[in-house]
Write a protein that holds these residues in place. Structure first.
Motif, short mmCIF file in Angstrom:
data_model
loop_
_atom_site.label_atom_id
_atom_site.label_comp_id
_atom_site.label_asym_id
_atom_site.label_seq_id
_atom_site.Cartn_x
_atom_site.Cartn_y
_atom_site.Cartn_z
N ALA A 1 14.48 6.14 5.88
CA ALA A 1 13.29 6.82 6.40
C ALA A 1 12.08 6.59 5.50
O ALA A 1 10.96 6.35 5.98
CB ALA A 1 13.57 8.31 6.55
N VAL A 2 12.28 6.66 4.18
CA VAL A 2 11.19 6.43 3.24
C VAL A 2 10.68 5.00 3.38
O VAL A 2 9.46 4.75 3.37
CB VAL A 2 11.65 6.70 1.79
N LYS B 1 6.94 3.90 4.49
CA LYS B 1 6.16 3.05 3.61
C LYS B 1 5.56 1.88 4.39
O LYS B 1 4.36 1.56 4.25
CB LYS B 1 7.05 2.55 2.47
N THR B 2 6.39 1.27 5.23
CA THR B 2 5.90 0.14 6.04
C THR B 2 4.82 0.60 7.01
O THR B 2 3.80 -0.09 7.20
CB THR B 2 7.06 -0.50 6.80
N ALA B 3 5.02 1.74 7.65
CA ALA B 3 4.04 2.26 8.61
C ALA B 3 2.70 2.54 7.93
O ALA B 3 1.63 2.23 8.48
CB ALA B 3 4.58 3.53 9.26
N ILE B 4 2.75 3.12 6.71
CA ILE B 4 1.51 3.42 5.99
C ILE B 4 0.77 2.15 5.63
O ILE B 4 -0.47 2.07 5.72
CB ILE B 4 1.83 4.26 4.75
N VAL B 5 1.51 1.12 5.24
CA VAL B 5 0.89 -0.17 4.93
C VAL B 5 0.22 -0.74 6.18
O VAL B 5 -0.92 -1.24 6.13
CB VAL B 5 1.93 -1.15 4.36
N GLU B 6 0.92 -0.67 7.32
CA GLU B 6 0.39 -1.24 8.55
C GLU B 6 -0.82 -0.45 9.07
O GLU B 6 -1.74 -1.04 9.67
CB GLU B 6 1.49 -1.30 9.61
N PHE B 7 -0.82 0.88 8.83
CA PHE B 7 -1.99 1.68 9.22
C PHE B 7 -3.16 1.44 8.26
O PHE B 7 -4.30 1.70 8.59
CB PHE B 7 -1.64 3.18 9.22
N GLY B 8 -2.85 0.99 7.05
CA GLY B 8 -3.90 0.71 6.09
C GLY B 8 -4.39 1.92 5.30
O GLY B 8 -5.50 1.90 4.76
N TYR B 9 -3.56 2.96 5.20
CA TYR B 9 -3.96 4.13 4.42
C TYR B 9 -3.91 3.82 2.93
O TYR B 9 -2.93 3.24 2.44
CB TYR B 9 -3.05 5.33 4.72
N PRO B 10 -4.94 4.22 2.16
CA PRO B 10 -4.90 4.00 0.70
C PRO B 10 -3.98 5.01 0.02
O PRO B 10 -4.06 6.21 0.29
CB PRO B 10 -6.37 4.21 0.29
N ILE B 11 -3.11 4.52 -0.83
CA ILE B 11 -2.17 5.37 -1.57
C ILE B 11 -2.33 5.08 -3.06
O ILE B 11 -2.14 3.94 -3.50
CB ILE B 11 -0.71 5.11 -1.14
N ALA B 12 -2.67 6.14 -3.83
CA ALA B 12 -2.82 5.99 -5.27
C ALA B 12 -1.73 6.71 -6.04
O ALA B 12 -1.38 6.31 -7.16
CB ALA B 12 -4.19 6.50 -5.72
N THR B 13 -1.18 7.78 -5.46
CA THR B 13 -0.17 8.59 -6.15
C THR B 13 0.93 8.99 -5.17
O THR B 13 0.79 8.85 -3.95
CB THR B 13 -0.79 9.87 -6.75
N ASN B 14 2.02 9.53 -5.70
CA ASN B 14 3.09 10.05 -4.84
C ASN B 14 2.60 11.18 -3.93
O ASN B 14 2.98 11.23 -2.76
CB ASN B 14 4.26 10.54 -5.69
N LEU C 1 3.08 11.46 0.13
CA LEU C 1 3.66 12.62 0.82
C LEU C 1 2.70 13.20 1.84
O LEU C 1 3.10 13.59 2.95
CB LEU C 1 4.05 13.69 -0.20
N ALA C 2 1.41 13.27 1.48
CA ALA C 2 0.43 13.87 2.40
C ALA C 2 0.28 13.01 3.66
O ALA C 2 0.28 13.54 4.79
CB ALA C 2 -0.92 14.01 1.69
N VAL C 3 0.18 11.71 3.49
CA VAL C 3 0.02 10.83 4.65
C VAL C 3 1.30 10.84 5.49
O VAL C 3 1.24 10.90 6.73
CB VAL C 3 -0.32 9.41 4.19
N ALA C 4 2.46 10.77 4.82
CA ALA C 4 3.74 10.77 5.55
C ALA C 4 3.90 12.06 6.35
O ALA C 4 4.35 12.05 7.50
CB ALA C 4 4.89 10.59 4.58
N THR C 5 3.51 13.19 5.75
CA THR C 5 3.62 14.48 6.44
C THR C 5 2.72 14.52 7.66
O THR C 5 3.11 15.01 8.73
CB THR C 5 3.25 15.63 5.48
N ASP C 6 1.50 14.00 7.51
CA ASP C 6 0.59 13.97 8.67
C ASP C 6 1.15 13.11 9.78
O ASP C 6 1.07 13.47 10.97
CB ASP C 6 -0.78 13.44 8.23
N LEU C 7 1.72 11.96 9.44
CA LEU C 7 2.28 11.08 10.46
C LEU C 7 3.45 11.74 11.19
O LEU C 7 3.56 11.67 12.42
CB LEU C 7 2.74 9.77 9.82
N ILE C 8 4.33 12.39 10.42
CA ILE C 8 5.49 13.07 11.03
C ILE C 8 5.02 14.24 11.89
O ILE C 8 5.53 14.45 13.00
CB ILE C 8 6.46 13.55 9.93
#
Length: 493
Positions: free
Chosen positions: A436-437, A441-454, A458-465
């Motif tokens: 699931a992780v 991770k792949t979905a966030i990369v494809e959406f193009g969300y910037p990730i600097a920290t854990n 978590l915040a982006v993954a929670t919003d997507l779910i």
């Protein structure tokens, strides 16, 4: 406690005269005859009287020979709910007397006179517990562990009549991704080890306490005595047992008067049939490892964890440890023989589950059938070269035939127990989380969300779910999936 009166023709080892015990202890040689003469001269003296019986409440400490008696009572078929198996375990637990720890029995300086050729040589059990007050025992463990870190002698833990030494550090339990850290290690004054998790309530897969007993307490107390001791230690921790899972058990057979070459010679000739697939070292077609001391052939090992077989020179092994030598001489050999061989299987959790063994109660009920499988189907020495296209047509070597017979006498006759493998999950739950992780991770990369920290992840993954499940009732879906997977009623949180 096993209260069945012995029959007139019982073959319980307590009823055997020492001379008869020595005769039966020698496996057949190449001609098919027992090595009686060698066994007779290997023991320094033969007592005139039969071995002294122990008190009736400790009869279960020795696995019955011939009569089918086992450490916890008569074997029973274990299929589903098994009242007989439960009674066996209850009897075994009740057989333990704490006085045995203070010189009143098998852990005194003089080991028991009653002997047996076979028995479990190692036992590890995982316990899932509910504590009355975990805070109290945790405080004692922390205090003792801190003392150990300081090098103080105050690193003791009193468990009723048992004294334990707490180690300064913890240990990992389990292998690879299934392992977890246990902070408290306790070794008792008679060789039993407890690994205690920092957990007040039972986890679904991680045990609250793992307890192991090596060969010395197993031989001194016997299987039933050790199983009762495990219960006693849990009681002293102030806990009740929700469930137990058998992690490791080593059924073995000792053959005083039989040289290890009786078995290594047919092995070296390639006269064997085995389902073992390990290829540690090849000797012709042999899937096994040979032991040697100088020019002396000392045995061999077939298979690998979680199922392996060792056949080795036990006298040579015991000579390295005076305590073990004393126990072997008094509990298994009736003296010190000129030669002695041990046949020892080691079964880990993975193989036990494939043989339908989940709990200690399962082992008590099914071990006669498991041992028959090991000595008849999983491995056997043959009387000559094997036709690999029709391996079942080659008869057993006389020595192996005799050993298999003695195994059956020690562990009881097979009763047709159900050895169907236990159901397993198609994938470990932690692996699903990893998947699931990775997907997120792949979905966030494809959406193009910037990730600097854990926390960003978590915040982006929670919003997507949250967006996906907004119109769904996940509680109902979890209940339905639980039913579909057949995982309801586990009883563990």
């Amino acid at each position: 406690m096993n209260t069945q009166p012995p029959s007139d023709n019982s073959n319980d080892p307590a009823d055997d005269a020492p001379q008869r015990r020595k005769e039966r202890g020698a496996a057949a040689d190449g001609s098919g005859e027992f090595r009686r003469a060698e066994s007779e001269r290997s023991s320094p003296s033969t007592p005139e009287a039969e071995p002294t019986r122990r008190s009736e409440e400790h009869r279960e400490e020795v696995v019955g020979q011939g009569s089918g008696e086992t450490a916890g009572g008569s074997p029973a078929i274990a299929k589903g709910d098994n009242p007989a198996a439960q009674r066996s375990a209850d009897d075994a637990a009740l057989a333990f007397d704490p006085a045995i720890l203070n010189g009143g029995g098998g852990l005194s300086n003089t080991p028991p006179q009653k002997t047996t050729l076979g028995g479990e040589d190692y036992l590890t059990v995982n316990f899932y517990l509910e504590y009355e007050s975990f805070g109290g025992i945790r405080e004692q463990l922390e205090r003792a562990r801190e003392a150990a870190l300081r090098g103080s002698d105050a690193n003791t833990l009193q468990l009723g009549d048992v004294v334990g030494l707490v180690s300064p550090g913890g240990v990992k339990v389990g292998a690879r991704d299934k392992g977890f850290y246990v902070p408290y290690q306790v070794r008792t004054d008679h060789g039993v080890k407890l690994l205690i998790a920092d957990r007040a309530t039972p986890h679904r897969t991680h045990p609250s306490v793992q307890i192991s007993a090596p060969s010395v307490p197993m031989m001194r107390l016997g299987f039933a005595g050790v199983w009762g001791l495990f219960h006693y230690l849990i009681e002293q921790l102030g806990a009740t047992i929700v469930a137990n899972k058998l992690s490791r058990v080593d059924p073995c057979l000792d053959l005083p008067g039989t040289p290890v070459t009786t078995f290594t010679e047919p092995y070296s000739n390639g006269w064997l049939v085995t389902r073992a697939k390990s290829r540690s070292r090849h000797q012709g077609i042999l899937p096994a490892t040979s032991y040697a001391s100088g020019q002396r052939d000392t045995g061999f090992c077939v298979g690998k964890s979680p199922l392996l077989l060792r056949i080795y020179d036990k006298l040579l092994d015991a000579m390295r440890d005076p305590v073990k030598m004393e126990i072997m001489a008094t509990s298994r050999w009736l003296g010190i023989p000129d030669v002695a061989t041990r046949i020892e299987f080691q079964l880990g959790r993975g193989r036990l589950k494939k043989l339908g063994v989940d709990t200690v109660e399962d082992w008590i009920a099914k071990r006669a059938d498991v041992v028959q499988y090991l000595t008849a189907s999983w491995f056997r020495l043959t009387s000559g070269p094997v036709d690999r296209r029709h391996s079942d047509r080659t008869p057993n070597h006389p020595a192996w035939e005799a050993a298999a017979t003695l195994f059956a006498e020690c562990y009881g006759a097979p009763v047709g127990a159900d050895l169907t493998p236990l159901p397993t999950l198609a994938i470990d739950p932690s692996q699903r989380v990893n998947v699931a992780v990775g997907v997120l991770k792949t979905a966030i990369v494809e959406f193009g969300y910037p990730i600097a920290t854990n926390p960003d992840f978590l915040a982006v993954a929670t919003d997507l779910i949250a967006a996906i499940i907004a119109d769904r009732n996940m509680a109902e879906e979890i209940v339905r999936r639980t039913i579909e997977k057949g995982l309801g009623g586990m009883g563990l949180g």
